[in-house]
Design a protein around this motif. Structure first.
Motif, PDB file in Angstrom:
ATOM      1  N   LEU A   8       0.979   1.672  -9.178  1.00 50.41           N
ATOM      2  CA  LEU A   8       2.086   1.621 -10.121  1.00 50.41           C
ATOM      3  C   LEU A   8       1.713   0.654 -11.231  1.00 50.41           C
ATOM      4  O   LEU A   8       1.460  -0.532 -10.969  1.00 50.41           O
ATOM      5  CB  LEU A   8       3.363   1.170  -9.421  1.00 50.41           C
ATOM      6  CG  LEU A   8       4.558   0.847 -10.321  1.00 50.41           C
ATOM      7  CD1 LEU A   8       4.952   2.040 -11.188  1.00 50.41           C
ATOM      8  CD2 LEU A   8       5.743   0.351  -9.492  1.00 50.41           C
ATOM      9  N   PHE A  10       2.887  -1.314 -14.444  1.00 51.75           N
ATOM     10  CA  PHE A  10       3.957  -1.772 -15.318  1.00 51.75           C
ATOM     11  C   PHE A  10       3.323  -2.013 -16.681  1.00 51.75           C
ATOM     12  O   PHE A  10       2.694  -3.031 -16.922  1.00 51.75           O
ATOM     13  CB  PHE A  10       4.602  -3.042 -14.770  1.00 51.75           C
ATOM     14  CG  PHE A  10       5.573  -2.790 -13.647  1.00 51.75           C
ATOM     15  CD1 PHE A  10       6.876  -2.404 -13.921  1.00 51.75           C
ATOM     16  CD2 PHE A  10       5.173  -2.920 -12.333  1.00 51.75           C
ATOM     17  CE1 PHE A  10       7.779  -2.168 -12.888  1.00 51.75           C
ATOM     18  CE2 PHE A  10       6.073  -2.686 -11.293  1.00 51.75           C
ATOM     19  CZ  PHE A  10       7.372  -2.298 -11.582  1.00 51.75           C
ATOM     20  N   THR A  33       5.134   2.918 -15.862  1.00 56.94           N
ATOM     21  CA  THR A  33       6.408   2.783 -16.547  1.00 56.94           C
ATOM     22  C   THR A  33       6.231   3.035 -18.038  1.00 56.94           C
ATOM     23  O   THR A  33       5.137   2.920 -18.594  1.00 56.94           O
ATOM     24  CB  THR A  33       7.001   1.377 -16.355  1.00 56.94           C
ATOM     25  OG1 THR A  33       6.119   0.407 -16.953  1.00 56.94           O
ATOM     26  CG2 THR A  33       7.181   1.071 -14.882  1.00 56.94           C
ATOM     27  N   PRO A  58       9.523   0.398  -7.061  1.00 60.15           N
ATOM     28  CA  PRO A  58       8.258  -0.193  -6.618  1.00 60.15           C
ATOM     29  C   PRO A  58       7.872   0.189  -5.190  1.00 60.15           C
ATOM     30  O   PRO A  58       6.694   0.066  -4.824  1.00 60.15           O
ATOM     31  CB  PRO A  58       8.519  -1.703  -6.727  1.00 60.15           C
ATOM     32  CG  PRO A  58       9.635  -1.844  -7.694  1.00 60.15           C
ATOM     33  CD  PRO A  58      10.494  -0.631  -7.477  1.00 60.15           C
ATOM     34  N   ALA A  61       4.760   2.338  -4.351  1.00 59.29           N
ATOM     35  CA  ALA A  61       3.400   1.873  -4.622  1.00 59.29           C
ATOM     36  C   ALA A  61       2.749   1.203  -3.424  1.00 59.29           C
ATOM     37  O   ALA A  61       3.399   0.521  -2.632  1.00 59.29           O
ATOM     38  CB  ALA A  61       3.409   0.902  -5.799  1.00 59.29           C
ATOM     39  N   ILE A  64      -0.056  -2.458  -7.321  1.00 58.57           N
ATOM     40  CA  ILE A  64       0.671  -2.640  -8.578  1.00 58.57           C
ATOM     41  C   ILE A  64      -0.201  -3.389  -9.575  1.00 58.57           C
ATOM     42  O   ILE A  64      -0.841  -4.387  -9.231  1.00 58.57           O
ATOM     43  CB  ILE A  64       1.999  -3.397  -8.360  1.00 58.57           C
ATOM     44  CG1 ILE A  64       3.017  -2.497  -7.634  1.00 58.57           C
ATOM     45  CG2 ILE A  64       2.588  -3.887  -9.680  1.00 58.57           C
ATOM     46  CD1 ILE A  64       4.348  -3.184  -7.339  1.00 58.57           C
ATOM     47  N   PHE A  81      12.032  -6.989 -11.054  1.00 58.36           N
ATOM     48  CA  PHE A  81      11.546  -6.341  -9.824  1.00 58.36           C
ATOM     49  C   PHE A  81      10.917  -7.299  -8.814  1.00 58.36           C
ATOM     50  O   PHE A  81      10.439  -6.852  -7.771  1.00 58.36           O
ATOM     51  CB  PHE A  81      10.515  -5.261 -10.175  1.00 58.36           C
ATOM     52  CG  PHE A  81      11.060  -4.153 -11.012  1.00 58.36           C
ATOM     53  CD1 PHE A  81      11.828  -3.140 -10.456  1.00 58.36           C
ATOM     54  CD2 PHE A  81      10.803  -4.112 -12.381  1.00 58.36           C
ATOM     55  CE1 PHE A  81      12.327  -2.108 -11.225  1.00 58.36           C
ATOM     56  CE2 PHE A  81      11.302  -3.078 -13.162  1.00 58.36           C
ATOM     57  CZ  PHE A  81      12.074  -2.080 -12.588  1.00 58.36           C
ATOM     58  N   ILE A  85       9.626  -6.081  -5.202  1.00 60.05           N
ATOM     59  CA  ILE A  85       8.188  -6.014  -4.965  1.00 60.05           C
ATOM     60  C   ILE A  85       7.809  -6.832  -3.732  1.00 60.05           C
ATOM     61  O   ILE A  85       6.923  -6.444  -2.955  1.00 60.05           O
ATOM     62  CB  ILE A  85       7.417  -6.482  -6.214  1.00 60.05           C
ATOM     63  CG1 ILE A  85       7.533  -5.422  -7.326  1.00 60.05           C
ATOM     64  CG2 ILE A  85       5.951  -6.755  -5.893  1.00 60.05           C
ATOM     65  CD1 ILE A  85       6.965  -5.846  -8.666  1.00 60.05           C
ATOM     66  N   THR A  88       7.849  -4.725  -0.480  1.00 62.76           N
ATOM     67  CA  THR A  88       7.194  -3.412  -0.417  1.00 62.76           C
ATOM     68  C   THR A  88       6.005  -3.353   0.525  1.00 62.76           C
ATOM     69  O   THR A  88       5.537  -2.269   0.860  1.00 62.76           O
ATOM     70  CB  THR A  88       6.711  -2.981  -1.823  1.00 62.76           C
ATOM     71  OG1 THR A  88       5.815  -3.986  -2.321  1.00 62.76           O
ATOM     72  CG2 THR A  88       7.880  -2.817  -2.781  1.00 62.76           C
ATOM     73  N   LEU A  93      -1.753  -6.618  -5.708  1.00 65.35           N
ATOM     74  CA  LEU A  93      -1.070  -6.703  -7.000  1.00 65.35           C
ATOM     75  C   LEU A  93      -1.975  -7.439  -7.962  1.00 65.35           C
ATOM     76  O   LEU A  93      -2.515  -8.505  -7.632  1.00 65.35           O
ATOM     77  CB  LEU A  93       0.277  -7.413  -6.875  1.00 65.35           C
ATOM     78  CG  LEU A  93       1.085  -7.540  -8.183  1.00 65.35           C
ATOM     79  CD1 LEU A  93       2.582  -7.354  -7.923  1.00 65.35           C
ATOM     80  CD2 LEU A  93       0.847  -8.903  -8.869  1.00 65.35           C
TER      81      LEU A  93
END
Length: 286
Positions: A8, A10, A33, A58, A61, A64, A81, A85, A88, A93
């Protein structure tokens, strides 16, 4: 990296798009996004899935990437988020920051352990965002401090061809830079070998004066290099943003991406990077 993994993004800027183009052919699902409809069309054209920023989930994912810069109110992704997050169960990340967090060292070397001394509000907000992501419970955050980014469509060659190139002389001043494809390569290497809490400088092997890069680009294009302009003269008509890039003089070490991640730079200096761009555009190399 398994084909069932979902990245994902952002933000879908230059660097995020390069990573998506790296992962999608390997079987990854990529979601990004967007805030503007034209951005959604670009995401779809690359084989990724667009998701409106205020409606994205989120939980879809496994990985991220955050490339949206913080504003005066802080990091918009962390604000909106962060709590979601942290729940998740992410595998990775990545937060894209900047080497601007080190500020000016008078040309001295910096590595990931060097003190942070941002000289601008923009860089200070990056320091705050880094700390916010690293302190978020349950999130395997990695920080990537990017040097000046260049690549196809965004290089010295484009400035020269557009007639905008100037060779600015500021003795002892050098910029660190990184080709966008090497950013994608470093990120992919980190995804393959997660080390939560790690911070990486992402730059090539050779900090270099801006004037040298322009001169080499002119050599590739077979045109005369513009004359050197003393910085004190050149800065008179610079924008505030442009002038800010000339405030901080530092030489950034990339030893950690080479030694810890074991990532071999595809473009170890600006010469290899500019040659590759020139050849891709139909030019001859030397």
């Amino acid at each position: 990296m398994a084909g069932t993994s979902t990245l994902l993004c952002f933000g879908y800027g230059y660097s995020a798009r390069a990573l998506a183009k790296h992962l999608i052919p390997a079987g990854w699902r990529v979601i990004s996004t967007y805030r503007r409809e034209e951005a959604a069309a670009l995401i779809e054209a690359d084989g990724a899935e667009p998701a409106a920023f205020d409606r994205v989930d989120p939980a879809q994912a496994t990985h991220i990437l955050i490339s949206i810069p913080p504003g005066s109110d802080g990091d918009p992704v962390l604000n909106a988020f962060g709590a979601a997050i942290s729940e998740t169960g992410l595998a990775w990340l990545g937060y894209l920051s900047t080497t601007g967090v080190y500020g000016d060292t008078g040309g001295g070397a910096v590595d990931e352990t060097s003190p942070l001394n941002p000289a601008s509000d923009r860089s200070a907000r990056r320091v705050e965002a880094e700390a916010g992501w690293l302190s978020l419970d349950g999130v395997p955050a990695h920080i990537f401090r990017l040097a000046g980014i260049y690549g196809p469509g965004r290089s010295a060659l484009d400035h020269i061809q557009a007639g905008r190139a100037r060779r600015i002389d500021k003795p002892g001043f050098a910029f660190s830079r990184i080709h966008v494809e090497d950013i994608a390569g470093v990120l992919a290497a980190s995804v393959g070998a997660p080390n939560p809490g790690a911070v990486y400088n992402v730059c090539d092997n050779e900090p270099a004066p801006q004037a040298d890069v322009i001169a080499y680009g002119c050599e590739l294009l077979g045109v005369d290099a513009p004359p050197l302009i003393p910085y004190d003269e050149a800065q008179r008509d610079m924008t505030g943003m442009a002038r800010s890039f000339w405030q901080d003089n530092r030489r950034v070490s990339n030893a950690r991406i080479r030694n810890e991640l074991g990532y071999p730079l595809k473009y170890p200096t600006y010469r290899e990077g500019l040659r590759a761009i020139h050849m891709a555009e139909g030019g001859l190399t030397y």
